[in-house]
Enzyme design. Structure first.
Site, PDB file in Angstrom:
ATOM      1  N   ASP A 240      15.517 -12.425 -20.816  1.00 28.30           N
ATOM      2  CA  ASP A 240      15.027 -11.051 -21.681  1.00 28.30           C
ATOM      3  C   ASP A 240      16.172 -10.528 -22.565  1.00 28.30           C
ATOM      4  O   ASP A 240      17.168 -10.458 -22.417  1.00 28.30           O
ATOM      5  CB  ASP A 240      14.425  -9.940 -20.750  1.00 28.30           C
ATOM      6  CG  ASP A 240      13.635  -9.138 -21.258  1.00 28.30           C
ATOM      7  OD1 ASP A 240      13.980  -8.196 -22.242  1.00 28.30           O
ATOM      8  OD2 ASP A 240      12.507  -8.797 -20.951  1.00 28.30           O
TER       9      ASP A 240
ATOM     10  N   ASN B 193       3.245  -7.302 -15.909  1.00 27.54           N
ATOM     11  CA  ASN B 193       2.458  -5.922 -16.543  1.00 27.54           C
ATOM     12  C   ASN B 193       1.049  -6.580 -16.992  1.00 27.54           C
ATOM     13  O   ASN B 193       1.064  -7.618 -17.485  1.00 27.54           O
ATOM     14  CB  ASN B 193       3.368  -5.579 -17.734  1.00 27.54           C
ATOM     15  CG  ASN B 193       4.708  -4.957 -17.289  1.00 27.54           C
ATOM     16  OD1 ASN B 193       4.808  -4.504 -16.043  1.00 27.54           O
ATOM     17  ND2 ASN B 193       5.689  -5.177 -17.921  1.00 27.54           N
TER      18      ASN B 193
ATOM     19  N   GLN C 113       2.160  -3.575 -20.708  1.00 25.36           N
ATOM     20  CA  GLN C 113       2.165  -4.957 -21.412  1.00 25.36           C
ATOM     21  C   GLN C 113       2.140  -4.809 -22.805  1.00 25.36           C
ATOM     22  O   GLN C 113       1.287  -4.116 -23.498  1.00 25.36           O
ATOM     23  CB  GLN C 113       0.814  -5.899 -21.025  1.00 25.36           C
ATOM     24  CG  GLN C 113       1.026  -7.091 -21.487  1.00 25.36           C
ATOM     25  CD  GLN C 113      -0.214  -8.167 -21.050  1.00 25.36           C
ATOM     26  OE1 GLN C 113      -1.270  -7.518 -20.385  1.00 25.36           O
ATOM     27  NE2 GLN C 113      -0.128  -9.513 -21.441  1.00 25.36           N
ATOM     28  N   SER C 114       3.394  -5.345 -23.330  1.00 27.75           N
ATOM     29  CA  SER C 114       3.627  -5.316 -24.689  1.00 27.75           C
ATOM     30  C   SER C 114       3.539  -6.646 -25.444  1.00 27.75           C
ATOM     31  O   SER C 114       3.215  -6.672 -26.756  1.00 27.75           O
ATOM     32  CB  SER C 114       5.047  -4.622 -25.135  1.00 27.75           C
ATOM     33  OG  SER C 114       5.980  -5.587 -24.422  1.00 27.75           O
ATOM     34  N   VAL C 115       3.512  -7.663 -24.903  1.00 28.72           N
ATOM     35  CA  VAL C 115       3.288  -9.091 -25.355  1.00 28.72           C
ATOM     36  C   VAL C 115       2.085  -9.805 -24.561  1.00 28.72           C
ATOM     37  O   VAL C 115       2.029 -10.117 -23.343  1.00 28.72           O
ATOM     38  CB  VAL C 115       4.409  -9.847 -25.324  1.00 28.72           C
ATOM     39  CG1 VAL C 115       4.225 -11.437 -25.878  1.00 28.72           C
ATOM     40  CG2 VAL C 115       5.638  -9.370 -25.878  1.00 28.72           C
TER      41      VAL C 115
ATOM     42  N   HIS D  65       3.210 -13.293 -18.793  1.00 27.32           N
ATOM     43  CA  HIS D  65       4.549 -13.443 -18.367  1.00 27.32           C
ATOM     44  C   HIS D  65       4.739 -12.662 -17.250  1.00 27.32           C
ATOM     45  O   HIS D  65       4.354 -11.658 -16.735  1.00 27.32           O
ATOM     46  CB  HIS D  65       5.685 -13.214 -19.615  1.00 27.32           C
ATOM     47  CG  HIS D  65       5.240 -11.477 -19.982  1.00 27.32           C
ATOM     48  ND1 HIS D  65       4.355 -11.282 -20.734  1.00 27.32           N
ATOM     49  CD2 HIS D  65       6.404 -10.658 -19.713  1.00 27.32           C
ATOM     50  CE1 HIS D  65       4.501 -10.055 -20.992  1.00 27.32           C
ATOM     51  NE2 HIS D  65       5.644  -9.569 -20.592  1.00 27.32           N
TER      52      HIS D  65
END
Length: 176
Positions: A93, A149, A156-158, A162
């Site tokens: 990350d 997430n 969750q941002s993307v 994942h």
């Protein structure tokens, strides 16, 4: 200090690595200016990545929308890859929360866990075993955490499924 030739060379430009005003660019600019960078309303600016990590973002209308992870899979954006096989990719990350913070992503386009079906059970299991393999590679024998997430309230941002593998220090509970 990061080289601004690769991290947003001009004020308010998009970072060439992450396609947004990234936290590293903002931090570097603020240090050089010795004052906060502010947005149009005069409030201290937070990069899209930082803001999304605090609240999550609404899922895209199109599940096939291109993401930063798709660009990493296509090798259009560099990543510190620690493991790869025919089904998934694991890389460090760029904003780690612990000494080890690795993202494991499937090569199959799957926007979020809620979109997984019974046909994805083997892939999901493989991703968990990949987390275990990477944890062994990083000597996380004293423990680690695997996080998924899911959705806006799950931060969750993307929207490319994942798993976060986090370890290398004592983690606290409860998270969030």
């Amino acid at each position: 200090e990061a080289d601004l030739s690769t991290h947003g060379a001009q004020r308010w430009s998009l970072c060439k690595l992450c396609d947004e005003l990234c936290a590293d660019c903002i931090e570097i600019r603020q240090k050089r200016a010795e004052k906060p960078i502010v947005n149009a309303r005069g409030a201290p600016y937070k990069s899209a990545r930082v803001a999304m990590s605090e609240t999550g973002v609404k899922p895209p209308e199109d599940d096939q929308e291109d993401t930063i992870f798709d660009k990493i899979l296509r090798k259009e954006i560099p990543a510190d890859v620690v493991y790869e096989d025919d089904r998934c990719l694991a890389f460090r990350d760029i904003a780690p929360t612990a000494p080890t913070h690795v993202l494991v992503i499937p090569k199959k386009k799957l926007s979020m866990l809620d979109k997984a079906g019974e046909e994805d059970a083997e892939l999901l299991g493989h991703m968990l075993l990949t987390c275990k393999r990477v944890a062994e590679m990083d000597n996380l024998g004293n423990g680690y955490r695997v996080v998924v997430n899911n959705g806006k309230q799950g931060c969750q941002s993307v929207y490319h499924l994942h798993m976060h593998l986090v370890g290398g220090r004592q983690l606290s509970w409860p998270p969030g």
